[in-house]
Design a protein around this motif. Structure first.
Motif: not given
Length: 254
Positions: A73-80
């Protein structure tokens, strides 16, 4: 009216269980099974799939961020590319479990923060939905109302079926309200059932801001981790059966 009754299941880890999956699998017609990233593990996945098969319940991959601690439920910034690989990994895991049990995977859904982000962002929805299509173009995407996912699926030739989350508030576009906002999660069973009744009788949902919006749905979801989920699922099923039939998405008319 044919409506699928759906639940997110298999969301324990090791000896720790969340919700009464066995009871819910005697009530629902389809299950979204956690694939080990936000919850779940191989034994739980296998047990859930096999119990679903015994009960004639469809199974789909419930795909989330690699975030066990935050339950996805936490947003994560990941490489596409990395995120697409994570989606593919989870699809393959649940599909393999289902095949080994003599069952089949009919659908998939995006869990938690990943689902909310994809629903609101065409740039994210596009590659993730393409990954689903590349894995198995026969899969149905089960999603809350989302123009981004619907358009991405149309581009890939995938079928999308809209799911109403009975205990979650939405905005005027049908997008889910962030959980941190007051009353974003509806805990009172009577209110949840009233929302379902309104949907079945009027074809509308009251938005977070109080406006009635039309919504055509194919599935109603009850969260398996909600306190009293089994009784709530029985109540929702009774309402659906009073207005039609409980039928999994895979067996509904196109």
């Amino acid at each position: 009216m044919d409506i699928d009754l759906n639940a997110d299941l298999g969301e324990g880890v090791g000896p720790w269980r969340m919700g009464d999956d066995e009871a819910l699998l005697g009530i629902v017609s389809s299950a979204n099974v956690a694939c080990g990233f936000h919850a779940g593990d191989p034994l739980i996945m296998d047990r859930t799939v096999r119990t679903a098969l015994r009960n004639g319940v469809d199974v789909g991959a419930h795909v989330g961020f690699p975030d066990l601690v935050g339950f996805g439920r936490r947003q994560m910034q990941m490489d596409p590319a990395e995120l697409a690989a994570c989606v593919l990994y989870q699809l393959a895991a649940l599909s393999g479990m289902a095949r080994a049990a003599g069952h089949r995977m009919t659908h998939m859904s995006f869990h938690g923060a990943l689902g909310n982000m994809a629903a609101a962002d065409p740039a994210l929805a596009g590659p993730l939905v393409r990954t689903v299509a590349d894995f198995d173009p026969s899969l149905t995407i089960s999603s809350s109302a989302s123009r981004a996912i619907e358009e991405a699926a149309a581009d890939c030739g995938l079928r999308v079926r809209t799911t109403f989350l009975a205990d979650r508030a939405c905005d005027e576009e049908g997008l889910l309200i962030p959980r941190k906002m007051p009353d974003a999660v509806i805990h009172e069973p009577a209110r949840v059932l009233a929302r379902v009744r309104q949907l079945l009788e009027e074809g509308t949902v009251t938005s977070y801001g109080g406006r009635k919006i039309p919504m055509r749905v194919h599935s109603i979801l009850v969260h398996g981790d909600t306190p009293g989920a089994v009784a709530l699922a029985r109540g929702v099923r009774a309402l659906v059966e009073a207005h039609g039939r409980v039928v999994p998405i895979s067996r509904q008319a196109a």
